[in-house]
Design a protein around this motif. Structure first.
Motif: not given
Length: 221
Positions: A86-91, A111-121, A184-191
């Motif tokens: 929820i926090g990452m969606v709002i951010l 920056g959001w994509f990288l943070l989400m990637s770190i959290l995913g790992v 898909i959501g993460m790739m959208s932000t990278l795009l």
């Protein structure tokens, strides 16, 4: 930049699919089970693919000393993960809106994509650690004790990703619908970052051309 910002707003919203669909799926097939047993791992808990799957899996695990499948209240991850998502969606949506209003640059999208990637790992690392403990921390007083060829106790850790043969069971572990929506959501932000970068590059080029044109006209005047 407007198009990139709109995409940045939409991308994080795909993560909300994790509240409706499972993140991961583990299936166990064996000759005695014509219909394979399955677990769907959600960010809020673990559910059986069919009504009695978890009960049957716990029954099988009891004989070899594995712990029962944890309930939501027994794992801190099921309390933390929904809050993180929820926090990452709002951010992400906030960054997209600020980008649309030209308050932040396209670099925030990356920056959001990288943070989400770190959290995913980190999430995958934690999931694998749980699978390791679940499959190797066995009750020494179990009814059935199976050992490897060298005499060491056999572990029953399901694979993090892919297929593995465990005794007479074929175990498959794969991402499920929620994981693909998150991807898909993460790739959208990278795009969105790429589109923003292209837009910024085009704007700078146009400004240089206009500046050079102005300087040329001044010299001619």
């Amino acid at each position: 930049m407007k198009k990139a910002s709109v995409l940045m707003i939409i991308g994080p919203l795909f993560l909300l699919g994790l509240f409706a669909f499972p993140l991961w799926n583990i299936m166990l097939g064996a000759p005695q089970y014509p219909d394979p047993l399955g677990m769907n791992i959600h960010i809020t808990g673990i559910h059986g693919v069919s009504e009695f799957d978890l009960q049957n899996i716990d029954g099988l695990n009891h004989y070899i000393g594995m712990k029962t499948i944890p309930k939501p209240g027994e794992m801190w991850e099921f309390d933390i993960f929904p809050t993180v998502i929820i926090g990452m969606v709002i951010l992400g949506v906030l960054i997209g809106i600020l980008g649309y209003l030209d308050k932040v640059s396209y670099k925030w999208f990356l920056g959001w994509f990288l943070l989400m990637s770190i959290l995913g790992v980190l999430g995958m690392y934690d999931f694998n650690a749980w699978l390791t403990d679940y499959g190797s921390n066995l009750d020494p007083h179990a009814i059935i004790k199976v050992t490897n060829a060298d005499g060491t106790p056999m572990t029953y850790k399901p694979p993090l990703l892919g297929f593995q043969k465990m005794l007479n069971f074929d175990v498959t572990s794969l991402p499920s619908t929620g994981a693909w929506m998150m991807f898909i959501g993460m790739m959208s932000t990278l795009l969105a970052f790429y589109i923003g970068w292209r837009s910024n590059k085009s704007s700078l080029k146009k400004e240089r051309v206009e500046s050079q044109k102005g300087e040329f006209l001044e010299t001619q005047g």
